[in-house]
Write a protein that holds these residues in place. Structure first.
Motif, PDB file in Angstrom:
ATOM      1  N   LYS A  21       0.814  -1.211   0.000  1.00 58.52           N
ATOM      2  CA  LYS A  21       0.000   0.000   0.000  1.00 58.52           C
ATOM      3  C   LYS A  21       0.848   1.262   0.000  1.00 58.52           C
ATOM      4  O   LYS A  21       0.383   2.327   0.392  1.00 58.52           O
ATOM      5  N   GLY A  22       2.114   1.151  -0.434  1.00 55.89           N
ATOM      6  CA  GLY A  22       2.994   2.321  -0.466  1.00 55.89           C
ATOM      7  C   GLY A  22       2.578   3.304  -1.548  1.00 55.89           C
ATOM      8  O   GLY A  22       2.081   2.920  -2.601  1.00 55.89           O
ATOM      9  N   SER A  23       2.763   4.570  -1.267  1.00 56.16           N
ATOM     10  CA  SER A  23       2.426   5.612  -2.224  1.00 56.16           C
ATOM     11  C   SER A  23       3.538   6.657  -2.232  1.00 56.16           C
ATOM     12  O   SER A  23       3.946   7.142  -1.182  1.00 56.16           O
ATOM     13  N   ASP A  24       4.021   6.990  -3.410  1.00 55.97           N
ATOM     14  CA  ASP A  24       5.082   7.983  -3.565  1.00 55.97           C
ATOM     15  C   ASP A  24       4.559   9.105  -4.449  1.00 55.97           C
ATOM     16  O   ASP A  24       4.083   8.866  -5.557  1.00 55.97           O
ATOM     17  N   SER A  26       5.673  12.800  -6.080  1.00 56.34           N
ATOM     18  CA  SER A  26       6.802  13.707  -6.310  1.00 56.34           C
ATOM     19  C   SER A  26       6.392  14.813  -7.287  1.00 56.34           C
ATOM     20  O   SER A  26       5.643  14.582  -8.229  1.00 56.34           O
ATOM     21  N   PRO A  27       6.891  16.034  -7.039  1.00 57.09           N
ATOM     22  CA  PRO A  27       6.561  17.142  -7.939  1.00 57.09           C
ATOM     23  C   PRO A  27       7.269  16.994  -9.283  1.00 57.09           C
ATOM     24  O   PRO A  27       8.395  16.519  -9.352  1.00 57.09           O
ATOM     25  N   GLU A  28       6.591  17.378 -10.313  1.00 58.17           N
ATOM     26  CA  GLU A  28       7.128  17.362 -11.670  1.00 58.17           C
ATOM     27  C   GLU A  28       6.852  18.732 -12.295  1.00 58.17           C
ATOM     28  O   GLU A  28       5.919  19.428 -11.881  1.00 58.17           O
ATOM     29  N   PRO A  29       7.631  19.136 -13.278  1.00 54.57           N
ATOM     30  CA  PRO A  29       7.396  20.440 -13.915  1.00 54.57           C
ATOM     31  C   PRO A  29       5.970  20.600 -14.467  1.00 54.57           C
ATOM     32  O   PRO A  29       5.412  21.679 -14.472  1.00 54.57           O
ATOM     33  N   ASP A  30       5.380  19.482 -14.899  1.00 57.01           N
ATOM     34  CA  ASP A  30       4.040  19.549 -15.500  1.00 57.01           C
ATOM     35  C   ASP A  30       2.943  19.039 -14.560  1.00 57.01           C
ATOM     36  O   ASP A  30       1.865  18.673 -14.995  1.00 57.01           O
ATOM     37  N   GLY A  31       3.214  18.986 -13.257  1.00 61.64           N
ATOM     38  CA  GLY A  31       2.204  18.517 -12.307  1.00 61.64           C
ATOM     39  C   GLY A  31       2.825  17.651 -11.229  1.00 61.64           C
ATOM     40  O   GLY A  31       3.964  17.871 -10.822  1.00 61.64           O
ATOM     41  N   THR A  32       2.100  16.658 -10.820  1.00 58.28           N
ATOM     42  CA  THR A  32       2.560  15.756  -9.768  1.00 58.28           C
ATOM     43  C   THR A  32       2.561  14.327 -10.289  1.00 58.28           C
ATOM     44  O   THR A  32       1.601  13.889 -10.923  1.00 58.28           O
ATOM     45  N   GLU A  33       3.641  13.613 -10.003  1.00 61.41           N
ATOM     46  CA  GLU A  33       3.721  12.200 -10.384  1.00 61.41           C
ATOM     47  C   GLU A  33       3.409  11.362  -9.154  1.00 61.41           C
ATOM     48  O   GLU A  33       3.977  11.568  -8.084  1.00 61.41           O
ATOM     49  N   LYS A  34       2.501  10.393  -9.323  1.00 58.71           N
ATOM     50  CA  LYS A  34       2.128   9.510  -8.221  1.00 58.71           C
ATOM     51  C   LYS A  34       2.420   8.074  -8.629  1.00 58.71           C
ATOM     52  O   LYS A  34       2.038   7.645  -9.719  1.00 58.71           O
ATOM     53  N   ASN A  35       3.109   7.356  -7.753  1.00 54.29           N
ATOM     54  CA  ASN A  35       3.443   5.954  -8.001  1.00 54.29           C
ATOM     55  C   ASN A  35       3.148   5.131  -6.752  1.00 54.29           C
ATOM     56  O   ASN A  35       3.359   5.588  -5.633  1.00 54.29           O
ATOM     57  N   THR A  36       2.687   3.928  -6.959  1.00 53.33           N
ATOM     58  CA  THR A  36       2.515   2.998  -5.838  1.00 53.33           C
ATOM     59  C   THR A  36       3.723   2.085  -5.803  1.00 53.33           C
ATOM     60  O   THR A  36       4.436   1.924  -6.798  1.00 53.33           O
ATOM     61  N   TYR A  37       3.988   1.505  -4.653  1.00 49.01           N
ATOM     62  CA  TYR A  37       5.099   0.565  -4.551  1.00 49.01           C
ATOM     63  C   TYR A  37       4.798  -0.503  -3.523  1.00 49.01           C
ATOM     64  O   TYR A  37       3.918  -0.382  -2.691  1.00 49.01           O
ATOM     65  N   ARG A  38       5.555  -1.566  -3.621  1.00 52.59           N
ATOM     66  CA  ARG A  38       5.456  -2.707  -2.721  1.00 52.59           C
ATOM     67  C   ARG A  38       6.783  -2.814  -1.993  1.00 52.59           C
ATOM     68  O   ARG A  38       7.844  -2.638  -2.583  1.00 52.59           O
TER      69      ARG A  38
END
Length: 63
Positions: A21-24, A26-38
């Protein structure tokens, strides 16, 4: 009960734990990047340790 009783409350950690249920975010120049991880973590007893005098060291490795 298991054979890690000498570890006291740390005995409950011994084994491999998996979280999915990990969630990362991070800010990006064109918005926000969202990634899940295990994530997987394994706890193992450190075993016998030589200490000074009558001290007793109890612990677990985690990796």
């Amino acid at each position: 009960m298991n054979n890690f009783e000498h570890l006291g409350p740390l005995a409950l950690l011994v084994g491999t734990w998996i979280g999915d249920k990990g969630s990362d975010t991070s800010p990006e120049p064109d918005g926000t990047e969202k990634n899940t991880y295990r994530e997987t973590v394994t706890y193992t007893p450190i075993g016998d340790v030589d200490t000074a005098e009558e001290q007793e060291l109890i612990g677990v490795y985690y990796h």
